[in-house]
Scaffold this motif. Structure first.
Motif, PDB file in Angstrom:
ATOM      1  N   ILE A  31       0.848  -1.200   0.000  1.00 48.24           N
ATOM      2  CA  ILE A  31       0.000   0.000   0.000  1.00 48.24           C
ATOM      3  C   ILE A  31       0.883   1.249   0.000  1.00 48.24           C
ATOM      4  O   ILE A  31       0.633   2.207  -0.730  1.00 48.24           O
ATOM      5  N   GLY A  32       1.924   1.212   0.838  1.00 51.45           N
ATOM      6  CA  GLY A  32       2.851   2.336   0.910  1.00 51.45           C
ATOM      7  C   GLY A  32       3.554   2.598  -0.409  1.00 51.45           C
ATOM      8  O   GLY A  32       3.682   3.747  -0.842  1.00 51.45           O
ATOM      9  N   ILE A  33       3.999   1.542  -1.076  1.00 56.33           N
ATOM     10  CA  ILE A  33       4.707   1.692  -2.357  1.00 56.33           C
ATOM     11  C   ILE A  33       3.806   2.352  -3.405  1.00 56.33           C
ATOM     12  O   ILE A  33       4.228   3.260  -4.125  1.00 56.33           O
ATOM     13  N   PHE A  34       2.544   1.905  -3.488  1.00 56.23           N
ATOM     14  CA  PHE A  34       1.622   2.486  -4.457  1.00 56.23           C
ATOM     15  C   PHE A  34       1.325   3.951  -4.135  1.00 56.23           C
ATOM     16  O   PHE A  34       1.266   4.800  -5.031  1.00 56.23           O
ATOM     17  N   CYS A  35       1.155   4.255  -2.849  1.00 58.16           N
ATOM     18  CA  CYS A  35       0.847   5.634  -2.452  1.00 58.16           C
ATOM     19  C   CYS A  35       2.051   6.552  -2.642  1.00 58.16           C
ATOM     20  O   CYS A  35       1.895   7.725  -2.992  1.00 58.16           O
ATOM     21  N   ILE A  36       3.252   6.042  -2.416  1.00 53.56           N
ATOM     22  CA  ILE A  36       4.466   6.838  -2.646  1.00 53.56           C
ATOM     23  C   ILE A  36       4.586   7.180  -4.126  1.00 53.56           C
ATOM     24  O   ILE A  36       4.940   8.304  -4.495  1.00 53.56           O
ATOM     25  N   GLY A  37       4.277   6.228  -4.996  1.00 54.18           N
ATOM     26  CA  GLY A  37       4.316   6.483  -6.433  1.00 54.18           C
ATOM     27  C   GLY A  37       3.331   7.556  -6.839  1.00 54.18           C
ATOM     28  O   GLY A  37       3.632   8.414  -7.687  1.00 54.18           O
ATOM     29  N   SER A  38       2.153   7.548  -6.218  1.00 54.17           N
ATOM     30  CA  SER A  38       1.145   8.551  -6.529  1.00 54.17           C
ATOM     31  C   SER A  38       1.526   9.918  -5.976  1.00 54.17           C
ATOM     32  O   SER A  38       1.264  10.950  -6.602  1.00 54.17           O
ATOM     33  N   ALA A  39       2.165   9.922  -4.801  1.00 55.65           N
ATOM     34  CA  ALA A  39       2.525  11.184  -4.149  1.00 55.65           C
ATOM     35  C   ALA A  39       3.736  11.840  -4.772  1.00 55.65           C
ATOM     36  O   ALA A  39       3.960  13.041  -4.583  1.00 55.65           O
ATOM     37  N   GLU A  41       4.856  11.857  -8.257  1.00 60.62           N
ATOM     38  CA  GLU A  41       4.855  11.733  -9.707  1.00 60.62           C
ATOM     39  C   GLU A  41       6.019  12.529 -10.298  1.00 60.62           C
ATOM     40  O   GLU A  41       6.255  13.673  -9.937  1.00 60.62           O
ATOM     41  N   GLY A  42       6.739  11.918 -11.215  1.00 56.71           N
ATOM     42  CA  GLY A  42       7.890  12.571 -11.820  1.00 56.71           C
ATOM     43  C   GLY A  42       9.181  12.360 -11.053  1.00 56.71           C
ATOM     44  O   GLY A  42      10.253  12.722 -11.528  1.00 56.71           O
ATOM     45  N   GLU A  43       9.067  11.787  -9.860  1.00 54.34           N
ATOM     46  CA  GLU A  43      10.250  11.485  -9.047  1.00 54.34           C
ATOM     47  C   GLU A  43      10.507   9.982  -9.086  1.00 54.34           C
ATOM     48  O   GLU A  43       9.676   9.198  -9.562  1.00 54.34           O
ATOM     49  N   ASN A  44      11.650   9.566  -8.559  1.00 56.81           N
ATOM     50  CA  ASN A  44      11.974   8.139  -8.562  1.00 56.81           C
ATOM     51  C   ASN A  44      11.874   7.531  -7.163  1.00 56.81           C
ATOM     52  O   ASN A  44      12.509   6.538  -6.866  1.00 56.81           O
ATOM     53  N   GLN A  49      11.885   3.029  -3.210  1.00 60.56           N
ATOM     54  CA  GLN A  49      11.178   2.300  -2.158  1.00 60.56           C
ATOM     55  C   GLN A  49      11.073   0.818  -2.497  1.00 60.56           C
ATOM     56  O   GLN A  49      11.166  -0.039  -1.608  1.00 60.56           O
ATOM     57  N   ILE A  50      10.889   0.517  -3.764  1.00 58.62           N
ATOM     58  CA  ILE A  50      10.863  -0.892  -4.193  1.00 58.62           C
ATOM     59  C   ILE A  50      12.221  -1.539  -3.929  1.00 58.62           C
ATOM     60  O   ILE A  50      12.307  -2.683  -3.456  1.00 58.62           O
ATOM     61  N   SER A 271       4.707  14.773   1.265  1.00 57.06           N
ATOM     62  CA  SER A 271       3.530  13.890   1.203  1.00 57.06           C
ATOM     63  C   SER A 271       3.919  12.428   1.040  1.00 57.06           C
ATOM     64  O   SER A 271       3.116  11.535   1.316  1.00 57.06           O
ATOM     65  N   HIS A 272       5.147  12.159   0.580  1.00 55.77           N
ATOM     66  CA  HIS A 272       5.583  10.771   0.406  1.00 55.77           C
ATOM     67  C   HIS A 272       6.269  10.213   1.659  1.00 55.77           C
ATOM     68  O   HIS A 272       6.570   9.029   1.724  1.00 55.77           O
ATOM     69  N   THR A 273       6.488  11.087   2.651  1.00 59.55           N
ATOM     70  CA  THR A 273       7.146  10.634   3.888  1.00 59.55           C
ATOM     71  C   THR A 273       6.241  10.861   5.094  1.00 59.55           C
ATOM     72  O   THR A 273       5.440  10.017   5.443  1.00 59.55           O
TER      73      THR A 273
END
Length: 380
Positions: A31-39, A41-44, A49-50, A271-273
């Motif tokens: 869940i965290g990985i998907f939300c980090i990707g959404s938060a 966008e345009g970053e790696n 995180q993966i 927002s990603h942390t």
């Protein structure tokens, strides 16, 4: 030594491995990985995180197979290694937003205080176990408090107030669960409560020498709603609360293009942390937020259950201590995102972005799993 380790591993029973705990950890991490990707966008950050997750699985596997009894024998080495790491932060650390908490490794940043949480639990649990016969003496209680206080002090001066508080509460829980006589606990409470009240009043006064300026502003600003300066300090939490409320039952969806999205409006920093729960609430709604809370609660519960079956006091105290750490840190992070507590910079376990944070949590889970593999058969 290697032969002994192989014999220990062969003695493990697969039926004793806590697959429920592994499932809960994997679910909340995904869940965290998907939300980090959404938060981000345009970053790696999601790819990192993966990578952190893959490394975390390796760390978890290693500590699941390594006997905790063997690991805990090196508790003094672990303690002094923690001090060295924290002192390296002071000397070589990278300053970010007024705090020196990270060591720049080039390809990533390492935050020693995240591993200090796990290492201190190992040390305190083993220290008390080794001195169980003198547990209620001044020498033992004062000794472990002083040694833990050194670690807390080094983290506090980074400065990292939120982590200091979380570790301190975890330390108190371990001390309480170790079996210290209730008369000692009562005496400590009688003495400490007035001191805490006086200290709490002092740190809310302008010009105090304990808190940094931004820490003071965050705490005072949280309570002074009619203050113009306070409004500027509270905007992140107010936007976070708005975002979570706007998510409704099912949320706006991951990677959405909704113009009303607080995330898409860049109204939330980090927002990603620190504010990852804001993304969970806005994009996955009440269902997603409740799922994260329930999964974290189940992880804490499984740690407690494993602790109740541990064959030694050291194993019991580690499981309970780690469970308290996950529970308290989760409560603080979610309370900040929902504006129940003043803004603090602390991650949501297993969910927030951060390689050090994620791998340290997986380290703790691995130790808990190993303790479960050696659980007391009489208590199963």
């Amino acid at each position: 030594m290697l032969k002994k380790i192989r014999n220990v591993i062969k003695a493990y029973k697969l039926s004793n491995l806590n697959f429920r705990l592994i499932l809960y950890v994997l679910a909340v991490t995904f869940i965290g990985i998907f939300c980090i990707g959404s938060a981000s966008e345009g970053e790696n950050f999601q790819l990192k995180q993966i990578a952190g997750f893959i490394l975390g699985v390796l760390v978890l596997t290693f500590f699941t197979l390594l006997s905790y009894k063997l690991l805990f024998k090196f508790y003094w080495i672990i303690y002094f290694a923690t001090i060295v790491l924290l002192m390296l932060v002071i000397v070589l650390g990278t300053v970010n937003k007024g705090a020196k908490r990270w060591i720049d490794l080039g390809f990533t940043q390492f935050q020693p205080s995240e591993y200090a949480k796990i290492f201190l639990i190992i040390f305190v649990a083993t220290f008390l176990f080794k001195r169980i016969e003198t547990l209620n003496t001044f020498k033992t209680i004062a000794g472990v408090t002083l040694l833990a206080g050194i670690i807390l002090g080094l983290i506090f001066i980074e400065p990292d107030l939120s982590t200091t508080i979380v570790i301190f509460l975890t330390f108190c829980a371990i001390m309480f669960l170790s079996g210290i006589h209730y008369k000692i606990i009562t005496g400590v409470l009688i003495i400490s409560l007035p001191v805490i009240c006086i200290l709490g009043y002092y740190v809310t006064q302008p010009g105090n020498v304990i808190l940094k300026g931004y820490q003071y502003n965050r705490i005072v600003g949280f309570f002074q709603e009619d203050n113009e300066k306070a409004k500027d300090l509270r905007y992140q939490q107010e936007n976070s609360l708005l975002a979570i409320g706007s998510g409704g039952l099912t949320g706006k969806g991951l990677d959405n293009n909704d113009v009303t999205s607080v995330k898409n409006g860049n109204l939330i920093s980090e927002s990603h942390t620190d504010f990852i729960f804001t993304i969970v609430g806005e994009e996955l709604g009440f269902i997603g937020g409740a799922a994260v809370i329930i999964l974290l609660f189940m992880i804490v519960l499984e740690c407690f259950i494993t602790g109740s079956r541990a064959p030694t006091l050291a194993g019991k105290l580690f499981c309970f201590g780690f469970g308290v750490l996950v529970g308290v840190q989760s409560f603080v992070n979610i309370s900040v995102a929902t504006m129940l507590l003043p803004n603090t910079g602390i991650t949501l376990p297993f969910v927030s972005y951060g390689l050090t944070s994620l791998t340290s949590m997986y380290c703790g889970i691995g130790i808990v799993l190993n303790i479960g593999l050696q659980r007391n058969k009489a208590m199963v």
